[in-house]
Design a protein around this motif. Sequence first.
Motif, short mmCIF file in Angstrom:
data_model
loop_
_atom_site.label_atom_id
_atom_site.label_comp_id
_atom_site.label_asym_id
_atom_site.label_seq_id
_atom_site.Cartn_x
_atom_site.Cartn_y
_atom_site.Cartn_z
N LEU A 1 0.82 -1.22 0.00
CA LEU A 1 0.00 0.00 0.00
C LEU A 1 0.85 1.26 0.00
N PHE A 2 2.00 1.23 0.67
CA PHE A 2 2.86 2.40 0.73
C PHE A 2 3.37 2.77 -0.66
N CYS B 1 -1.59 6.48 -6.29
CA CYS B 1 -2.95 6.91 -5.99
C CYS B 1 -3.85 6.83 -7.23
N THR B 2 -3.89 5.67 -7.83
CA THR B 2 -4.78 5.48 -8.97
C THR B 2 -5.71 4.30 -8.66
N TYR B 3 -6.98 4.54 -8.87
CA TYR B 3 -7.99 3.51 -8.65
C TYR B 3 -8.90 3.50 -9.87
N ASP B 4 -9.32 2.33 -10.28
CA ASP B 4 -10.16 2.21 -11.47
C ASP B 4 -11.54 1.65 -11.14
N ASP B 5 -12.01 1.93 -9.93
CA ASP B 5 -13.27 1.33 -9.51
C ASP B 5 -14.43 2.32 -9.42
N GLU C 1 -20.84 23.98 -2.49
CA GLU C 1 -21.67 25.17 -2.33
C GLU C 1 -22.64 24.95 -1.18
N GLY C 2 -23.33 26.03 -0.79
CA GLY C 2 -24.34 25.90 0.25
C GLY C 2 -23.80 26.28 1.62
N LEU C 3 -24.58 25.97 2.66
CA LEU C 3 -24.21 26.34 4.02
C LEU C 3 -22.97 25.62 4.53
N GLU C 4 -22.79 24.39 4.11
CA GLU C 4 -21.67 23.57 4.55
C GLU C 4 -20.93 23.03 3.33
N THR C 5 -19.61 23.12 3.34
CA THR C 5 -18.82 22.53 2.26
C THR C 5 -17.95 21.42 2.85
N PHE C 6 -17.85 20.32 2.14
CA PHE C 6 -17.09 19.17 2.65
C PHE C 6 -16.82 18.18 1.54
N ARG C 7 -15.94 17.25 1.85
CA ARG C 7 -15.70 16.03 1.06
C ARG C 7 -15.58 14.91 2.07
N ARG C 8 -16.30 13.82 1.83
CA ARG C 8 -16.16 12.67 2.73
C ARG C 8 -16.35 11.37 1.95
N LEU C 9 -15.51 10.44 2.29
CA LEU C 9 -15.51 9.12 1.69
C LEU C 9 -16.04 8.14 2.72
N GLU D 1 -6.40 -0.26 2.86
CA GLU D 1 -6.69 0.24 1.51
C GLU D 1 -7.58 1.49 1.57
N PHE D 2 -8.57 1.49 2.46
CA PHE D 2 -9.42 2.66 2.62
C PHE D 2 -8.61 3.85 3.12
N GLU D 3 -7.74 3.62 4.11
CA GLU D 3 -6.90 4.70 4.64
C GLU D 3 -5.99 5.26 3.55
N HIS D 4 -5.44 4.39 2.72
CA HIS D 4 -4.58 4.82 1.62
C HIS D 4 -5.36 5.70 0.64
N ARG D 5 -6.55 5.25 0.27
CA ARG D 5 -7.38 6.01 -0.65
C ARG D 5 -7.72 7.38 -0.06
#
Length: 182
Positions: free
Chosen positions: A14-15, A19-23, A133-141, A157-161
Amino acid sequence: MLEELWKWFLYLVLFFRQCTYDDKMAAGSLNKTQYSGKWYFLMVAADPNTSLLKFRAMDSAIFLLTPVMDTQTLLLKGEFRLSHSMKCMSRQWTYHISNETQELNLEGQPYLKTEIFVRKSNECIMFLETQDEGLETFRRLMLYGRSPTMTKYSLQEFEHRANCMNLTTIFVLKQVQAHCEI
């Protein structure tokens, strides 16, 4: 000893993995029947950290994804066990599938984009929610699994992504108490 060597091997893989994923799956090509059913919410990575506040109140969460017949609509019902009170709380969302976009559209949330990532085994699915946009802006996986447990490799794998996506905070649901009934 062998287990320790295996852990180090997975860490190194993983190290050095780029950072490429095809899913990534286009919402319009989602097989609604294949992904319908019960899903356990396992963990979330986000930026900023404040967008995780509502998740930190959860001990566990279980979802039921149901396609609406003859429409491009998915119903997502969730049952959450709260950490402090241990009570269950219900919520429901309606997602619309568009053949014109890559994302799912959440009813009532015009600024929210939900991208779908599916692992080859179909035992895990990830949603990347982005709101610029909007009142709250974020990104979450968010990681969901057909089982309430995950392998050490899936966690790494999730932590790496998440790191590849510059999502700085990761929260794993504790799942100390039994899941609520759905």
